[in-house]
Design a protein around this motif. Structure first.
Motif, PDB file in Angstrom:
ATOM      1  N   ASN A   3      -4.670  19.462  -2.068  1.00 52.19           N
ATOM      2  CA  ASN A   3      -4.547  18.342  -3.011  1.00 52.19           C
ATOM      3  C   ASN A   3      -5.212  17.082  -2.459  1.00 52.19           C
ATOM      4  OD1 ASN A   3      -2.950  20.012  -4.738  1.00 52.19           O
ATOM      5  ND2 ASN A   3      -1.153  19.558  -3.455  1.00 52.19           N
ATOM      6  N   GLU A   4      -6.469  17.215  -2.059  1.00 55.87           N
ATOM      7  CA  GLU A   4      -7.207  16.094  -1.482  1.00 55.87           C
ATOM      8  C   GLU A   4      -7.380  14.993  -2.517  1.00 55.87           C
ATOM      9  OE1 GLU A   4     -10.901  16.041   1.456  1.00 55.87           O
ATOM     10  OE2 GLU A   4     -11.528  16.469  -0.589  1.00 55.87           O
ATOM     11  N   LEU A   5      -6.817  13.836  -2.229  1.00 59.37           N
ATOM     12  CA  LEU A   5      -6.879  12.700  -3.149  1.00 59.37           C
ATOM     13  C   LEU A   5      -8.154  11.902  -2.912  1.00 59.37           C
ATOM     14  CD1 LEU A   5      -5.254  11.255  -5.349  1.00 59.37           C
ATOM     15  CD2 LEU A   5      -4.150   9.907  -3.561  1.00 59.37           C
ATOM     16  N   ILE A   6      -8.426  11.599  -1.663  1.00 59.81           N
ATOM     17  CA  ILE A   6      -9.646  10.910  -1.246  1.00 59.81           C
ATOM     18  C   ILE A   6     -10.132  11.612   0.016  1.00 59.81           C
ATOM     19  CG2 ILE A   6     -10.636   8.741  -0.376  1.00 59.81           C
ATOM     20  CD1 ILE A   6      -8.522   7.259  -1.997  1.00 59.81           C
ATOM     21  N   LYS A   7     -11.428  11.899   0.080  1.00 58.35           N
ATOM     22  CA  LYS A   7     -11.968  12.641   1.217  1.00 58.35           C
ATOM     23  C   LYS A   7     -11.842  11.831   2.510  1.00 58.35           C
ATOM     24  CE  LYS A   7     -16.007  15.259   2.721  1.00 58.35           C
ATOM     25  NZ  LYS A   7     -17.384  15.686   2.370  1.00 58.35           N
ATOM     26  N   LEU A  27      -8.561   4.011  -5.928  1.00 59.64           N
ATOM     27  CA  LEU A  27      -7.551   2.993  -6.239  1.00 59.64           C
ATOM     28  C   LEU A  27      -7.683   2.486  -7.677  1.00 59.64           C
ATOM     29  CD1 LEU A  27      -7.654   0.902  -2.923  1.00 59.64           C
ATOM     30  CD2 LEU A  27      -5.775   2.361  -3.703  1.00 59.64           C
ATOM     31  N   GLY A  28      -8.787   2.865  -8.330  1.00 59.61           N
ATOM     32  CA  GLY A  28      -8.989   2.437  -9.711  1.00 59.61           C
ATOM     33  C   GLY A  28      -9.270   0.942  -9.837  1.00 59.61           C
ATOM     34  N   ILE A  80      -5.494  -1.449   3.200  1.00 58.22           N
ATOM     35  CA  ILE A  80      -6.081  -1.917   1.940  1.00 58.22           C
ATOM     36  C   ILE A  80      -5.311  -1.337   0.748  1.00 58.22           C
ATOM     37  CG2 ILE A  80      -8.106  -1.760   0.444  1.00 58.22           C
ATOM     38  CD1 ILE A  80      -9.849  -1.993   2.925  1.00 58.22           C
ATOM     39  N   ALA A  81      -4.992  -0.045   0.830  1.00 58.00           N
ATOM     40  CA  ALA A  81      -4.238   0.594  -0.244  1.00 58.00           C
ATOM     41  C   ALA A  81      -2.885  -0.086  -0.424  1.00 58.00           C
ATOM     42  CB  ALA A  81      -4.053   2.082   0.058  1.00 58.00           C
ATOM     43  N   MET A  82      -2.233  -0.407   0.690  1.00 56.82           N
ATOM     44  CA  MET A  82      -0.923  -1.052   0.628  1.00 56.82           C
ATOM     45  C   MET A  82      -1.024  -2.448   0.019  1.00 56.82           C
ATOM     46  SD  MET A  82       1.734  -1.666   3.793  1.00 56.82           S
ATOM     47  CE  MET A  82       0.553  -2.694   4.683  1.00 56.82           C
ATOM     48  N   MET A  83      -2.111  -3.178   0.378  1.00 52.82           N
ATOM     49  CA  MET A  83      -2.269  -4.543  -0.124  1.00 52.82           C
ATOM     50  C   MET A  83      -2.644  -4.590  -1.599  1.00 52.82           C
ATOM     51  SD  MET A  83      -3.974  -6.721   3.019  1.00 52.82           S
ATOM     52  CE  MET A  83      -5.174  -5.507   3.532  1.00 52.82           C
ATOM     53  N   LYS A  88      -0.666   3.184  -7.797  1.00 51.12           N
ATOM     54  CA  LYS A  88      -1.766   3.990  -7.274  1.00 51.12           C
ATOM     55  C   LYS A  88      -2.005   3.682  -5.800  1.00 51.12           C
ATOM     56  CE  LYS A  88      -5.061   6.989  -8.080  1.00 51.12           C
ATOM     57  NZ  LYS A  88      -4.736   8.376  -8.447  1.00 51.12           N
ATOM     58  N   GLY A  89      -1.931   2.408  -5.447  1.00 47.32           N
ATOM     59  CA  GLY A  89      -2.121   2.006  -4.055  1.00 47.32           C
ATOM     60  C   GLY A  89      -1.077   2.621  -3.151  1.00 47.32           C
ATOM     61  N   ASN A  90       0.175   2.673  -3.602  1.00 49.64           N
ATOM     62  CA  ASN A  90       1.241   3.288  -2.807  1.00 49.64           C
ATOM     63  C   ASN A  90       1.020   4.784  -2.650  1.00 49.64           C
ATOM     64  OD1 ASN A  90       2.599   0.860  -2.448  1.00 49.64           O
ATOM     65  ND2 ASN A  90       3.833   1.115  -4.297  1.00 49.64           N
TER      66      ASN A  90
END
Length: 247
Positions: A3-7, A27-28, A80-83, A88-90
């Protein structure tokens, strides 16, 4: 992992890296990529947390265009995802944490450590000729450094440079030094070093006094190249494809 979300890629040193553009897409993010990444680049150190790379992309007419991209360390991508402060970031952050945990467990396996060591050794063998070639100028330069214990005349510097593979005589070296601003070109100061390069420690001027037949004193000045200057010029000549051309 499944289930690779981002490589997530692993480099030769075992570091995990993420494409900034893939993270941006995952992250859209709606704003322009360049504006989005610029905000985070200022918070991190290039060469440590991320590196700049080109991303070849085929455009509508079939031509290949290189887009600006960045390889992010997974820690930076996770932050970055957390910020982003979105659902989606979480999700992306949790995904990176899971990937990181799996990677650490894999790297702790003695069989993986052995495999990494063998891969590194094979790469050294594959590139041994290139490595040896790159080391040659450094080895020659080291020999030059060892001879640089005292100041020498410009003519002796020409001999030193020639001994290290770049043939040049005293007159041509003097001309090069004048043309490139190291020495004065004319007047009473001709062939004496300019103050800028004396201050940098490349040259020194030796002053000598002589008694004329009529009893008057005559001063002479001799340009000498310091140890630092010898290293500087040998390195400069070798760095220009080991064969600097002086017209």
């Amino acid at each position: 992992m499944n289930n690779e979300l981002i490589k997530v890629q692993t480099n030769e040193q075992g570091d995990q890296l993420v494409s900034a553009r893939e993270l941006y897409k995952g992250l859209g993010i709606k704003e322009r990529f360049s504006l989005w990444i610029a905000r985070y680049k200022d918070m991190y150190v290039e060469g440590v947390d991320f590196t700049s790379v080109g991303l070849p992309t085929v455009v509508n007419n079939g031509a290949v265009r290189t887009l600006q991209d960045y390889k992010l360390m997974v820690d930076m991508a996770k932050h970055i995802a957390m910020m982003t402060k979105t659902t989606k970031g979480n999700q992306v952050r949790d995904y990176f944490i899971a990937v990181e945990k799996e990677h650490k467990a894999l790297m702790a396996d003695p069989r993986m450590q052995m495999a990494m060591g063998l891969k590194s050794a094979q790469m050294m063998l594959d590139h041994k000729d290139k490595i040896i070639e790159e080391m040659k100028p450094k080895a020659v330069f080291a020999d030059a450094v060892n001879t640089s214990k005292q100041s020498i005349l410009v003519g002796d510097l020409a001999k030193l440079i020639s001994q290290n593979g770049v043939k040049i005589g005293q007159n041509r070296l003097f001309a090069y030094l004048r043309d490139n601003g190291y020495l004065h070109k004319s007047g009473s100061q001709c062939n004496r070093p300019t103050q800028r390069y004396i201050d940098q420690g490349l040259f020194e001027v030796k002053e000598s006094s002589h008694t004329n037949p009529d009893g008057s004193i005559r001063l002479t000045f001799t340009t000498k190249v310091t140890g630092k200057g010898q290293q500087y010029f040998v390195n400069k000549f070798l760095a220009r494809d080991d064969q600097m051309k002086i017209g």
